[in-house]
Design an enzyme around this catalytic site. Structure first.
Site, PDB file in Angstrom:
ATOM      1  N   ALA A   1       0.949  -1.237   0.071  1.00 21.34           N
ATOM      2  CA  ALA A   1      -0.056   0.074  -0.158  1.00 21.34           C
ATOM      3  C   ALA A   1       0.766   1.237  -0.088  1.00 21.34           C
ATOM      4  CB  ALA A   1      -0.793  -0.208   1.195  1.00 21.34           C
TER       5      ALA A   1
ATOM      6  N   GLY B   1       0.228   1.549  -3.167  1.00 20.03           N
ATOM      7  CA  GLY B   1      -0.082   0.854  -4.693  1.00 20.03           C
ATOM      8  C   GLY B   1       1.059   1.382  -5.557  1.00 20.03           C
ATOM      9  N   GLY B   2       1.860   2.390  -5.482  1.00 19.16           N
ATOM     10  CA  GLY B   2       2.847   2.758  -6.323  1.00 19.16           C
ATOM     11  C   GLY B   2       3.912   1.571  -6.769  1.00 19.16           C
TER      12      GLY B   2
ATOM     13  N   ARG C   1      -5.596  -0.235   4.781  1.00 24.09           N
ATOM     14  CA  ARG C   1      -4.653   0.138   3.635  1.00 24.09           C
ATOM     15  C   ARG C   1      -4.734  -0.910   2.378  1.00 24.09           C
ATOM     16  NH1 ARG C   1      -0.378   3.705   4.066  1.00 24.09           N
ATOM     17  NH2 ARG C   1       1.173   2.027   3.364  1.00 24.09           N
TER      18      ARG C   1
ATOM     19  N   ASP D   1       0.108 -10.495   7.732  1.00 25.48           N
ATOM     20  CA  ASP D   1       1.188 -10.392   8.179  1.00 25.48           C
ATOM     21  C   ASP D   1       2.297 -11.046   7.532  1.00 25.48           C
ATOM     22  OD1 ASP D   1       3.469 -10.947  10.415  1.00 25.48           O
ATOM     23  OD2 ASP D   1       2.423  -9.262  11.265  1.00 25.48           O
TER      24      ASP D   1
ATOM     25  N   ASP E   1       9.874  -3.189   0.557  1.00 26.34           N
ATOM     26  CA  ASP E   1       9.840  -1.728   0.789  1.00 26.34           C
ATOM     27  C   ASP E   1       9.649  -1.598   2.343  1.00 26.34           C
ATOM     28  OD1 ASP E   1      10.465   1.012   0.434  1.00 26.34           O
ATOM     29  OD2 ASP E   1       8.212   1.403   0.389  1.00 26.34           O
TER      30      ASP E   1
ATOM     31  N   CYS F   1      13.064   4.352   2.873  1.00 24.76           N
ATOM     32  CA  CYS F   1      12.894   5.999   2.417  1.00 24.76           C
ATOM     33  C   CYS F   1      13.619   6.414   3.710  1.00 24.76           C
ATOM     34  CB  CYS F   1      11.776   6.328   2.426  1.00 24.76           C
ATOM     35  SG  CYS F   1      10.711   6.285   4.036  1.00 24.76           S
TER      36      CYS F   1
END
Length: 465
Positions: A108, A110-111, A135, A157, A174, A227
């Site tokens: 989520a 969704g990119g 999400r 999970d 990610d 990130c």
């Protein structure tokens, strides 16, 4: 910008003389970027490119995306430019012409999932997972809008992925992180940051990687990203995993003009995105190949009990021509809902259904209730919709937005049939014509909630189409 002292000290050590430029970049307005759905729209010719993406573009400023019907029709996705680098990682590490099983573990909103769906072949399977229920539904919405039809959205999970053994060819993780790369876009990330949280995130990332590792095939590819900029969550975690699991780091080819910074720790090659060097937010990526060689799966002679149920011949006959090349699909039925998945993915999809909680799969085509049949919203947004089977109505901007707000609209026509609502020839959803009246079937939970401006053209710049 008031940066945490220990963070600033570390970044000064990391960047040296470049630190003032880095600090200055954090005060600047973040760039705005989109990724175009090439299956639904032509690539723009008048926008600057995101250099590491074939379909990524920068915008001169942030438009009112909510007021662009083209966005709601899935013709593009608003995605941060740095994260589009996954495209390079996948293309340089994987043969995309092969039939692949791909996992996006933390999918989520969704990119990355829509990017992956646009890169893999039609007979490859993407499992887009999200652990948080709310999400996961946002992820399913964006997958439906993208319309590729070869994605299963799951709500599990990471530990649930341990039920699989050597199933995925590629895993994209990610990972949840301390968010240092988001300081410019989200000032709240600064107040939430602490050294203790960095340590907690690094430990949680190791747990996640351990839980999902067995589901990756020997020889399979892990694309790991965060990130954030600290080494504990990035290079150190990858070095830990490589040593523990005998995985090998993959070096990617970079164009120096991209401004991406290569890092190295032990055997790990990392790729760092700093806002003073790239047009994008803070990002880290590394690519690892799991040790060993994938072996052929030998099917058991024992008759398998499937969880998926095929649609009946009568129900299938009602809807199969609603998709192009209907022979390519298996037509499934769950209660009144008929959906379609590529036939080559049936076995793999059933295994996912056996082991995970699936919230959306393939293309939801229709709801059948006796002799009544209703086309579903995902069908309208499918890249494989056979538009010739339906009446269509071309809407102007104001009418399209009122449709997307789920308001009553008028087409000035009469009849008694389902109508595919379009804007600039891009399907947006369904309406039912009953005489002179139009019943708006746009999903209530997806509707535009903001008030429309009095003059729609003022300040509204549509991105593409």
């Amino acid at each position: 910008m008031n940066l945490p002292t220990s963070f600033a000290t570390r970044m000064q050590q990391q960047l040296g003389a470049a630190y003032p430029q880095f600090e200055q970049a954090l005060t600047q307005t973040p760039p705005v970027s989109i990724r175009v759905n090439a299956a639904k729209a032509q690539l723009p010719t008048d926008l600057p490119r995101v250099p590491w993406s074939a379909s990524g573009y920068y915008l001169p400023h942030r438009p009112a995306f909510t007021l662009d019907p083209v966005l709601h029709g899935g013709a593009y996705y608003v995605q941060e430019a740095s994260s589009m680098f996954i495209e390079q990682a996948l293309q340089q590490s994987t043969d995309l012409s092969q039939q692949l099983h791909v996992l996006d573990l933390c999918g989520a909103p969704g990119g990355k999932s829509t990017l992956l769906a646009g890169l893999i072949s039609e007979d490859s399977l993407l499992v887009a997972n999200e652990v948080i229920r709310s999400r996961a539904h946002i992820l399913a919405e964006n997958i439906a809008k993208w319309g590729s039809g070869n994605v299963l959205v799951t709500n599990n999970d990471p530990r649930d992925l341990s039920k699989f053994s050597a199933f995925f060819d590629v895993m994209v993780v990610d990972a949840p992180c301390s968010g240092e790369g988001m300081f410019r876009k989200d000032p709240g990330a600064i107040t939430e940051w602490s050294e203790d949280n960095v340590k907690l995130c690094a430990q949680r990332q190791q747990r996640i990687l351990t839980e999902v590792w067995d589901a990756l095939k020997p020889g399979g590819i892990l694309i790991y990203s965060t990130c954030t900029w600290n080494e504990a969550e990035n290079e150190e975690n990858m070095a830990w995993l490589a040593d523990r699991e005998d995985a090998q780091s993959i070096k990617l080819a970079l164009d120096p003009a991209w401004g991406i910074t290569e890092s190295s720790m032990e055997s790990i090659q990392g790729y760092r995105f700093y806002p003073h060097l790239v047009q994008g937010e803070g990002f880290f990526m590394a690519v690892l190949r799991k040790g060993g060689t994938a072996t052929e799966n030998h099917t058991s002679s024992k008759k398998k009990k499937y969880k998926l149920t095929l649609a009946g011949k009568k129900e299938k006959a009602l809807v199969e021509n609603w998709l192009l090349a209907p022979e390519k699909y298996e037509w499934l039925q769950h209660n009144e809902i008929i959906s379609a998945i590529p036939a080559s993915l049936f076995e793999a999809a059933d295994e996912v259904y056996q082991k995970l909680y699936v919230v959306y799969a393939g293309t939801e085509v229709a709801e059948v209730n006796g002799k009544k049949i209703k086309p579903l919203h995902a069908l309208a947004l499918s890249q494989h919709l056979n538009k010739a089977q339906f009446n269509t109505a071309e809407l102007d901007l104001e009418t399209a937005l009122r449709y997307l707000r789920k308001e009553d609209i008028s087409l000035g026509t009469s009849g008694n049939d389902w109508v595919l609502m379009q804007y600039k020839n891009l399907p947006l959803g369904w309406a039912k014509q009953i005489g002179n009246r139009i019943n708006n079937y746009y999903p209530k939970e997806w509707r535009i909630r903001m008030e429309l401006p009095q003059i729609l053209t003022a300040g509204l710049e549509l991105v593409i189409l």
